[in-house]
Enzyme design. Structure first.
Site, PDB file in Angstrom:
ATOM      1  N   GLY A   1      22.815  -8.152 135.786  1.00 13.88           N
ATOM      2  CA  GLY A   1      23.643  -9.047 136.592  1.00 13.88           C
ATOM      3  C   GLY A   1      25.085  -8.991 136.132  1.00 13.88           C
ATOM      4  O   GLY A   1      25.562  -7.972 135.641  1.00 13.88           O
ATOM      5  N   THR A   2      25.781 -10.095 136.269  1.00 13.17           N
ATOM      6  CA  THR A   2      27.164 -10.177 135.805  1.00 13.17           C
ATOM      7  C   THR A   2      27.225 -11.190 134.671  1.00 13.17           C
ATOM      8  O   THR A   2      26.260 -11.906 134.419  1.00 13.17           O
ATOM      9  CB  THR A   2      28.093 -10.623 136.949  1.00 13.17           C
ATOM     10  OG1 THR A   2      27.684 -11.920 137.404  1.00 13.17           O
ATOM     11  CG2 THR A   2      28.009  -9.661 138.106  1.00 13.17           C
TER      12      THR A   2
ATOM     13  N   ALA B   1      24.942  -5.743 140.558  1.00 13.25           N
ATOM     14  CA  ALA B   1      25.571  -6.604 141.555  1.00 13.25           C
ATOM     15  C   ALA B   1      26.548  -5.833 142.440  1.00 13.25           C
ATOM     16  O   ALA B   1      26.615  -6.050 143.645  1.00 13.25           O
ATOM     17  CB  ALA B   1      26.290  -7.758 140.853  1.00 13.25           C
ATOM     18  N   GLY B   2      27.321  -4.935 141.850  1.00 14.17           N
ATOM     19  CA  GLY B   2      28.346  -4.224 142.623  1.00 14.17           C
ATOM     20  C   GLY B   2      29.611  -5.058 142.732  1.00 14.17           C
ATOM     21  O   GLY B   2      29.569  -6.244 143.063  1.00 14.17           O
TER      22      GLY B   2
ATOM     23  N   HIS C   1      21.256  -0.960 141.551  1.00 19.27           N
ATOM     24  CA  HIS C   1      21.449  -0.882 140.094  1.00 19.27           C
ATOM     25  C   HIS C   1      22.070  -2.133 139.501  1.00 19.27           C
ATOM     26  O   HIS C   1      22.053  -2.312 138.285  1.00 19.27           O
ATOM     27  CB  HIS C   1      22.296   0.336 139.723  1.00 19.27           C
ATOM     28  CG  HIS C   1      23.783   0.124 139.737  1.00 19.27           C
ATOM     29  ND1 HIS C   1      24.484  -0.251 140.865  1.00 19.27           N
ATOM     30  CD2 HIS C   1      24.718   0.245 138.754  1.00 19.27           C
ATOM     31  CE1 HIS C   1      25.764  -0.347 140.575  1.00 19.27           C
ATOM     32  NE2 HIS C   1      25.939  -0.064 139.306  1.00 19.27           N
TER      33      HIS C   1
ATOM     34  N   CYS D   1      25.074   6.417 132.570  1.00 21.03           N
ATOM     35  CA  CYS D   1      25.226   4.988 132.354  1.00 21.03           C
ATOM     36  C   CYS D   1      23.883   4.374 132.741  1.00 21.03           C
ATOM     37  O   CYS D   1      23.290   4.749 133.753  1.00 21.03           O
ATOM     38  CB  CYS D   1      26.340   4.439 133.245  1.00 21.03           C
ATOM     39  SG  CYS D   1      26.636   2.685 133.023  1.00 21.03           S
TER      40      CYS D   1
ATOM     41  N   ALA E   1      25.968  -6.024 125.791  1.00 18.33           N
ATOM     42  CA  ALA E   1      24.680  -6.315 125.163  1.00 18.33           C
ATOM     43  C   ALA E   1      24.468  -7.809 125.347  1.00 18.33           C
ATOM     44  O   ALA E   1      25.376  -8.602 125.075  1.00 18.33           O
ATOM     45  CB  ALA E   1      24.692  -5.944 123.685  1.00 18.33           C
ATOM     46  N   GLU E   2      23.309  -8.185 125.840  1.00 22.08           N
ATOM     47  CA  GLU E   2      23.031  -9.595 126.099  1.00 22.08           C
ATOM     48  C   GLU E   2      21.715 -10.015 125.459  1.00 22.08           C
ATOM     49  O   GLU E   2      20.737  -9.264 125.476  1.00 22.08           O
ATOM     50  CB  GLU E   2      22.940  -9.880 127.607  1.00 22.08           C
ATOM     51  CG  GLU E   2      24.261  -9.854 128.330  1.00 22.08           C
ATOM     52  CD  GLU E   2      24.161 -10.332 129.777  1.00 22.08           C
ATOM     53  OE1 GLU E   2      25.225 -10.451 130.408  1.00 22.08           O
ATOM     54  OE2 GLU E   2      23.042 -10.586 130.274  1.00 22.08           O
TER      55      GLU E   2
END
EC number: 6.5.1.8
Length: 507
Positions: A405-406, A432-433, A430, A124, A231-232
């Site tokens: 990010g989120t 935000a968690g 890697h 990932c 995808a952003e």
């Protein structure tokens, strides 16, 4: 099982060190610790770790052990060196916590490899593509772009890709990685040069991938998947280091980029499942007794260990091809909207990183170079300037590190440091968690409120499964800016530039 009945009994083994943002898990928290644990968190993030311990003891947490206990459990594995390391985005996972780094001595015949230290979504990772467009160029086409990307890139659980191949082609792909993508015309040669390991695992051997895993993967090439994958379309929001950013082709705010976060899909999941089942059965043969069965492992040099390494390498290659295929589809979408070629739009890959992987690397331990098998689960390689494995373009700034990010919050690009090599086996965070489980997110958050917040930020959203709106809301995660700043202050990575989303595509 936790050794201690009260959270206070756990906390007494965790001490703050003199180094900024570094806590130590002392030996004794769980039986048989070979090394200590190191946790990189600031005071705010430490509270979330403490809360996870308390909630577990009240039976209000997930079925996984708290991350602190998992970090300590990993320290009991044969052949581990230096420390079991937790990064600021750490949270409980299968066996190993997500955000854990652990390295094992290749010269120790008892040293192990563990699928739980890589994760089910092998390789990932994140890819960032720049363009020569700016926000003013896309603001009137934002919704159209979001819809076209959603139409071009297959998303969701079980989604099937447009990049179809037969069994022979799949075997070639699993062996060649991005070299296969270049050969088939889905990637530019420059893409692989700015990719971790040039987008090809040399451990890979498709002969060690089960028929079932191949069946799951053959239709999923070029698919995003579900969960936290996305995808952003993003724009550069802040530049912290102009020299390093310029080396990546980023010179001004509001420059448009595309970030893709995905992995090896069902193929990687099946490889991990197959290996865990086999290793759990065979551990007794090697006289390995793990403190938690989710830590199933075998010696690195055993037939089973080598079989997993080869299959894992094949899954890594699949993931790099997967992100490459989606890059191809994103380039097509932008080319169609702007009536220019991807090359004219300067749609070059800045970098591609993995954050679920195990790799053989050289590191200094006690003043000597050692070959180590470094497990990074929910953590990113962070090699410094002038390291031989850093691409030529980035020798002066260090390896780019892509931190997603989120949904609706910032993403970051960082660079690697010498201190990371010294302290974390060349690793940093890697993302935000997670702070809330998916179930808690669905129960605590409102679909309409989350959509309203995204609309207020002028973020276009396309999602295949409505429940993901709550599960992937920013409130479900730790603050990514806190995570990144903790790593920056600790010296294990440096901030380069920040991005914010304008369009989000999710499964």
């Amino acid at each position: 099982m936790m050794k201690h009945g009260k959270s206070e009994d756990v906390f007494k083994y965790i001490e703050k060190t003199n180094e900024k943002n570094l806590y130590r898990i002392n030996k004794g928290l769980v039986p048989g610790m070979n090394v200590e644990g190191n946790i990189y968190v600031n005071e705010k993030l430490k509270l979330l770790i403490d809360e996870e311990i308390k909630m577990y003891q009240l039976n209000k947490c997930s079925t996984f052990l708290p991350a602190v206990i998992q970090i300590a459990n990993v320290s009991t594995l044969p052949g581990i060196v230096k420390a079991s390391i937790a990064l600021p985005d750490v949270h409980a996972g299968y066996g190993f916590s997500i955000g854990n780094v652990a390295a094992f001595d290749m010269n120790n015949e008892k040293a192990v490899i563990s699928p739980g230290g890589v994760g089910f979504d092998i390789n990932c990772g994140v890819r960032l593509i720049r363009t020569n467009l700016f926000y003013n160029d896309i603001k009137d086409k934002q919704e159209e772009l979001a819809q076209l990307l959603f139409n071009h890139i297959p998303v969701g659980v079980g989604s099937q890709g447009f990049i179809l191949c037969n069994q022979n082609n799949l075997d070639d792909a699993l062996s060649l990685g991005m070299d296969w993508s270049v050969k088939e015309g889905y990637s530019w040669i420059e893409d692989k040069l700015n990719c971790e390991d040039n987008g090809r695992s040399l451990y890979a051997n498709s002969d060690y991938v089960s028929v079932r895993a191949k069946k799951r993967g053959i239709t999923q090439m070029g698919t995003l998947g579900a969960g936290n994958h996305y995808a952003e379309i993003q724009i550069v929001d802040e530049i912290y280091n102009k020299k390093s950013a310029k080396l990546m082709g980023i010179e001004k705010k509001n420059q448009v980029c595309i970030m893709i976060h995905s992995g090896s899909r069902g193929l990687g999941h099946q490889i991990a499942t197959d290996a865990l089942i086999e290793m759990e059965k065979i551990m007794s043969k090697y006289k390995i007794n793990v403190i938690d069965k989710q830590l199933a492992c075998t010696p690195i040099h055993s037939p089973e260990g080598q079989n997993y390494l080869k299959a894992m390498g094949a899954a890594c290659n699949f993931a790099w091809i997967n992100r490459s295929s989606m890059t191809f589809l994103a380039r097509q979408a932008f080319s169609k909207i702007f009536n220019q070629s991807p090359d004219d739009l300067d749609m070059h890959v800045i970098y591609d990183v993995s954050h679920n992987i195990a790799k053989i690397e050289e590191h200094f331990i006690n003043g000597k170079v050692q070959n180590l098998l470094v497990h990074r689960k929910g953590s990113t390689r962070a090699f410094p300037p002038f390291h031989p494995l850093v691409p030529l373009d980035y020798q002066y700034c260090g390896q780019p590190i892509l931190i997603g990010g989120t949904m609706g919050t910032y993403s970051y690009v960082l660079t690697g440091t010498e201190k990371a090599m010294e302290n974390t086996f060349g690793s940093t965070c890697h993302g935000a968690g997670r702070a809330l489980s998916r179930n808690k997110s669905r129960n605590a958050l409102s679909y309409s409120d989350v959509l309203s917040n995204l609309k207020e930020k002028n973020i276009s959203i396309r999602v295949a499964s409505p429940k993901l709106i709550m599960e992937e809301a920013p409130e479900s995660y730790k603050n990514v800016s806190e995570v990144v700043q903790t790593c920056h202050d600790s010296g294990i990575s440096n901030k380069c530039f920040r991005l914010r989303p304008v369009a989000v595509i999710k499964g």
